[in-house]
Design a protein around this motif. Structure first.
Motif, PDB file in Angstrom:
ATOM      1  N   SER A  19       0.824  -1.215   0.000  1.00 56.16           N
ATOM      2  CA  SER A  19       0.000   0.000   0.000  1.00 56.16           C
ATOM      3  C   SER A  19       0.857   1.264   0.000  1.00 56.16           C
ATOM      4  CB  SER A  19      -0.939   0.001   1.211  1.00 56.16           C
ATOM      5  OG  SER A  19      -0.185   0.124   2.414  1.00 56.16           O
ATOM      6  N   THR A  20       2.153   1.134   0.261  1.00 56.81           N
ATOM      7  CA  THR A  20       3.040   2.304   0.220  1.00 56.81           C
ATOM      8  C   THR A  20       3.404   2.681  -1.214  1.00 56.81           C
ATOM      9  OG1 THR A  20       5.094   1.024   0.408  1.00 56.81           O
ATOM     10  CG2 THR A  20       4.031   1.709   2.468  1.00 56.81           C
ATOM     11  N   VAL A  21       3.057   1.817  -2.163  1.00 59.58           N
ATOM     12  CA  VAL A  21       3.360   2.087  -3.569  1.00 59.58           C
ATOM     13  C   VAL A  21       2.307   3.039  -4.127  1.00 59.58           C
ATOM     14  CG1 VAL A  21       3.649   1.095  -5.867  1.00 59.58           C
ATOM     15  CG2 VAL A  21       4.426  -0.179  -3.846  1.00 59.58           C
ATOM     16  N   ARG A  22       2.791   4.178  -4.566  1.00 61.01           N
ATOM     17  CA  ARG A  22       1.934   5.196  -5.168  1.00 61.01           C
ATOM     18  C   ARG A  22       2.643   5.688  -6.432  1.00 61.01           C
ATOM     19  NH1 ARG A  22      -1.011   4.785  -1.233  1.00 61.01           N
ATOM     20  NH2 ARG A  22      -1.199   5.696   0.785  1.00 61.01           N
ATOM     21  N   PRO A  23       1.907   6.332  -7.339  1.00 58.65           N
ATOM     22  CA  PRO A  23       2.554   6.825  -8.560  1.00 58.65           C
ATOM     23  C   PRO A  23       3.754   7.734  -8.289  1.00 58.65           C
ATOM     24  CG  PRO A  23       0.182   6.950  -8.771  1.00 58.65           C
ATOM     25  CD  PRO A  23       0.471   6.555  -7.346  1.00 58.65           C
ATOM     26  N   ASP A  24       3.722   8.480  -7.185  1.00 58.18           N
ATOM     27  CA  ASP A  24       4.814   9.405  -6.883  1.00 58.18           C
ATOM     28  C   ASP A  24       5.820   8.828  -5.881  1.00 58.18           C
ATOM     29  OD1 ASP A  24       3.147   9.408  -4.677  1.00 58.18           O
ATOM     30  OD2 ASP A  24       3.279  11.564  -4.357  1.00 58.18           O
TER      31      ASP A  24
END
Length: 172
Positions: A19-24
């Motif tokens: 869940s720590t994976v984000r586009p930025d």
């Protein structure tokens, strides 16, 4: 340095960290020394005195993120060629990698991942020690399935006491 194929490492850490994976969230791509200089100049002395989170992405490029970042976020959720922590020192007005480890419990890379790290640093023109300065040996226990760090060449699972294999097996 060998330019042959290297192993890819899939994420093996806790599912909730995905869940720590984000586009930025991807780490800063370091293609050249100027990229490294620009990124490190934006960090304070306290931050640059500690190692940073790094991955070598599938494209062979180094990506850096602040130390307490998750490797999987730095990688944008993808497989990697290498992962660990990397410290830099400023000498003669130029940053150089002086500390490099393969310490990433999210990917558990083997020691041969140095080939990808060395190539990424060479490609960017960043001086480096030519090897991991601290090597972490990861193995998965065949008995309990847990991943362990082998310490002092003692290939025994810290969770169940089972014997750990000599060959790397910590992948998915």
């Amino acid at each position: 340095m060998n330019d042959g194929p290297t192993r890819l490492y899939g994420y093996v850490g806790p599912p909730d960290l995905l869940s720590t994976v984000r586009p930025d969230s991807e780490g800063r791509i370091i293609r050249c020394v100027a990229d490294l200089d620009a990124w490190l100049s934006g960090r304070g002395p306290a931050e640059t005195s500690e190692p940073f989170t790094f991955v070598v992405a599938l494209d062979g490029l180094l990506r850096l993120a602040p130390r307490r970042s998750e490797h999987v976020a730095c990688a944008g959720g993808t497989d990697v060629r290498a992962a660990g922590e990397m410290g830099f020192t400023l000498a003669a007005d130029r940053w150089a990698a002086h500390e490099v480890t393969n310490h990433s419990t999210g990917y558990c890379p083997d020691l041969d991942s140095w080939q990808s790290v060395g190539r990424a640093l060479d490609r960017a023109g960043v001086e480096h020690p030519g090897r991991f300065t601290h090597e972490v040996v990861f193995r998965r226990c065949a008995q309990c399935g847990e991943r362990s760090i082998v310490r002092e060449a003692d290939f025994v699972c810290v969770f169940c006491g089972g014997e750990l294999p000599v060959e790397w097996n910590a992948g998915p």
